[in-house]
Design a protein around this motif. Structure first.
Motif, PDB file in Angstrom:
ATOM      1  N   PRO A   1       2.023   4.528  -1.584  1.00 22.72           N
ATOM      2  CA  PRO A   1       1.557   5.405  -2.667  1.00 22.72           C
ATOM      3  C   PRO A   1       2.611   5.508  -3.777  1.00 22.72           C
ATOM      4  O   PRO A   1       3.815   5.530  -3.502  1.00 22.72           O
ATOM      5  CB  PRO A   1       1.361   6.757  -1.975  1.00 22.72           C
ATOM      6  CG  PRO A   1       1.154   6.425  -0.528  1.00 22.72           C
ATOM      7  CD  PRO A   1       2.003   5.208  -0.278  1.00 22.72           C
ATOM      8  N   GLU A   2       2.144   5.558  -5.013  1.00 24.84           N
ATOM      9  CA  GLU A   2       3.059   5.600  -6.161  1.00 24.84           C
ATOM     10  C   GLU A   2       3.975   6.815  -6.153  1.00 24.84           C
ATOM     11  O   GLU A   2       5.052   6.783  -6.733  1.00 24.84           O
ATOM     12  CB  GLU A   2       2.268   5.532  -7.469  1.00 24.84           C
ATOM     13  CG  GLU A   2       1.623   4.179  -7.669  1.00 24.84           C
ATOM     14  CD  GLU A   2       1.020   4.002  -9.048  1.00 24.84           C
ATOM     15  OE1 GLU A   2       1.499   4.627 -10.008  1.00 24.84           O
ATOM     16  OE2 GLU A   2       0.072   3.213  -9.158  1.00 24.84           O
TER      17      GLU A   2
ATOM     18  N   TYR B   1       0.820  -1.225   0.000  1.00 25.44           N
ATOM     19  CA  TYR B   1       0.000   0.000   0.000  1.00 25.44           C
ATOM     20  C   TYR B   1       0.848   1.267   0.000  1.00 25.44           C
ATOM     21  O   TYR B   1       0.463   2.285   0.555  1.00 25.44           O
ATOM     22  CB  TYR B   1      -0.981   0.038   1.173  1.00 25.44           C
ATOM     23  CG  TYR B   1      -2.000  -1.061   1.212  1.00 25.44           C
ATOM     24  CD1 TYR B   1      -2.465  -1.661   0.047  1.00 25.44           C
ATOM     25  CD2 TYR B   1      -2.512  -1.511   2.417  1.00 25.44           C
ATOM     26  CE1 TYR B   1      -3.406  -2.672   0.093  1.00 25.44           C
ATOM     27  CE2 TYR B   1      -3.453  -2.519   2.470  1.00 25.44           C
ATOM     28  CZ  TYR B   1      -3.900  -3.099   1.299  1.00 25.44           C
ATOM     29  OH  TYR B   1      -4.827  -4.100   1.347  1.00 25.44           O
TER      30      TYR B   1
ATOM     31  N   SER C   1       4.244   0.439  -7.688  1.00 23.57           N
ATOM     32  CA  SER C   1       2.873   0.625  -8.140  1.00 23.57           C
ATOM     33  C   SER C   1       2.014   0.490  -6.879  1.00 23.57           C
ATOM     34  O   SER C   1       2.430  -0.128  -5.886  1.00 23.57           O
ATOM     35  CB  SER C   1       2.482  -0.438  -9.183  1.00 23.57           C
ATOM     36  OG  SER C   1       2.502  -1.732  -8.632  1.00 23.57           O
ATOM     37  N   HIS C   2       0.814   1.065  -6.882  1.00 27.16           N
ATOM     38  CA  HIS C   2      -0.008   1.047  -5.672  1.00 27.16           C
ATOM     39  C   HIS C   2      -0.295  -0.379  -5.200  1.00 27.16           C
ATOM     40  O   HIS C   2      -0.362  -0.641  -3.998  1.00 27.16           O
ATOM     41  CB  HIS C   2      -1.329   1.795  -5.876  1.00 27.16           C
ATOM     42  CG  HIS C   2      -2.221   1.707  -4.668  1.00 27.16           C
ATOM     43  ND1 HIS C   2      -1.917   2.351  -3.486  1.00 27.16           N
ATOM     44  CD2 HIS C   2      -3.370   1.033  -4.452  1.00 27.16           C
ATOM     45  CE1 HIS C   2      -2.850   2.074  -2.595  1.00 27.16           C
ATOM     46  NE2 HIS C   2      -3.749   1.277  -3.158  1.00 27.16           N
ATOM     47  N   SER C   3      -0.428  -1.309  -6.126  1.00 29.74           N
ATOM     48  CA  SER C   3      -0.767  -2.689  -5.758  1.00 29.74           C
ATOM     49  C   SER C   3       0.460  -3.526  -5.397  1.00 29.74           C
ATOM     50  O   SER C   3       0.329  -4.715  -5.098  1.00 29.74           O
ATOM     51  CB  SER C   3      -1.505  -3.360  -6.917  1.00 29.74           C
ATOM     52  OG  SER C   3      -0.656  -3.421  -8.055  1.00 29.74           O
TER      53      SER C   3
END
Length: 140
Positions: free
Chosen positions: A46-47, A44, A106-108
């Motif tokens: 943030p990008e 989690y 990446s966010h995921s």
């Protein structure tokens, strides 16, 4: 002084597209260049955040993108810079203790990390100037 450079490590990838895959780490010495004394994961993130921004005096790590994508930039004491794109969960990146490194996710993304040493704040070099001073002098 000859230093080991960051490099990719391929873990076993068992399975097939119709049923999925599993990667296994049973005999650590077969795939990790050290005994893992700490395992942790990040998620989690943030990008827009760049994590890492440090080197270690003693700890080596293997970074794995268990999910998503992680862009890792490493800099060696001799000034050589490498960019690695981790997005396959059966490929890890070996980061030696003397490599300044940053990660952007990446966010995921879920990053799994195998570390050669238990956490110790004194092992971290958090200032880039200190990294250049400490490791630059050793690489001359």
């Amino acid at each position: 002084m000859s230093l080991i450079k960051p490099h990719l490590i391929h873990f076993p990838k068992l399975g097939e597209p119709s049923i999925g895959y599993i990667s296994v780490l049973e005999q650590q010495q077969e795939h990790l260049p050290f005994e893992a004394k700490r395992v942790f994961w990040t998620y989690y993130t943030p990008e827009s955040i760049v994590r890492g921004r440090h080197a270690h005096h003693a700890t080596a790590q293997v970074l794995v993108a268990a999910a998503g994508r992680i862009i890792v930039t490493t800099e060696m004491p001799d000034g050589s810079v490498d960019l690695f794109r981790l997005e396959d969960p059966h490929v890890g990146l070996y980061v030696p203790p003397h490599a300044w490194h940053t990660m952007q996710y990446s966010h995921s993304a879920v990053q799994l990390v195998f570390a050669s040493e238990p956490y110790a704040e004194a092992d971290y070099i958090r200032s880039y100037d200190d990294f250049r001073r400490i490791w630059g002098a050793r690489s001359s």
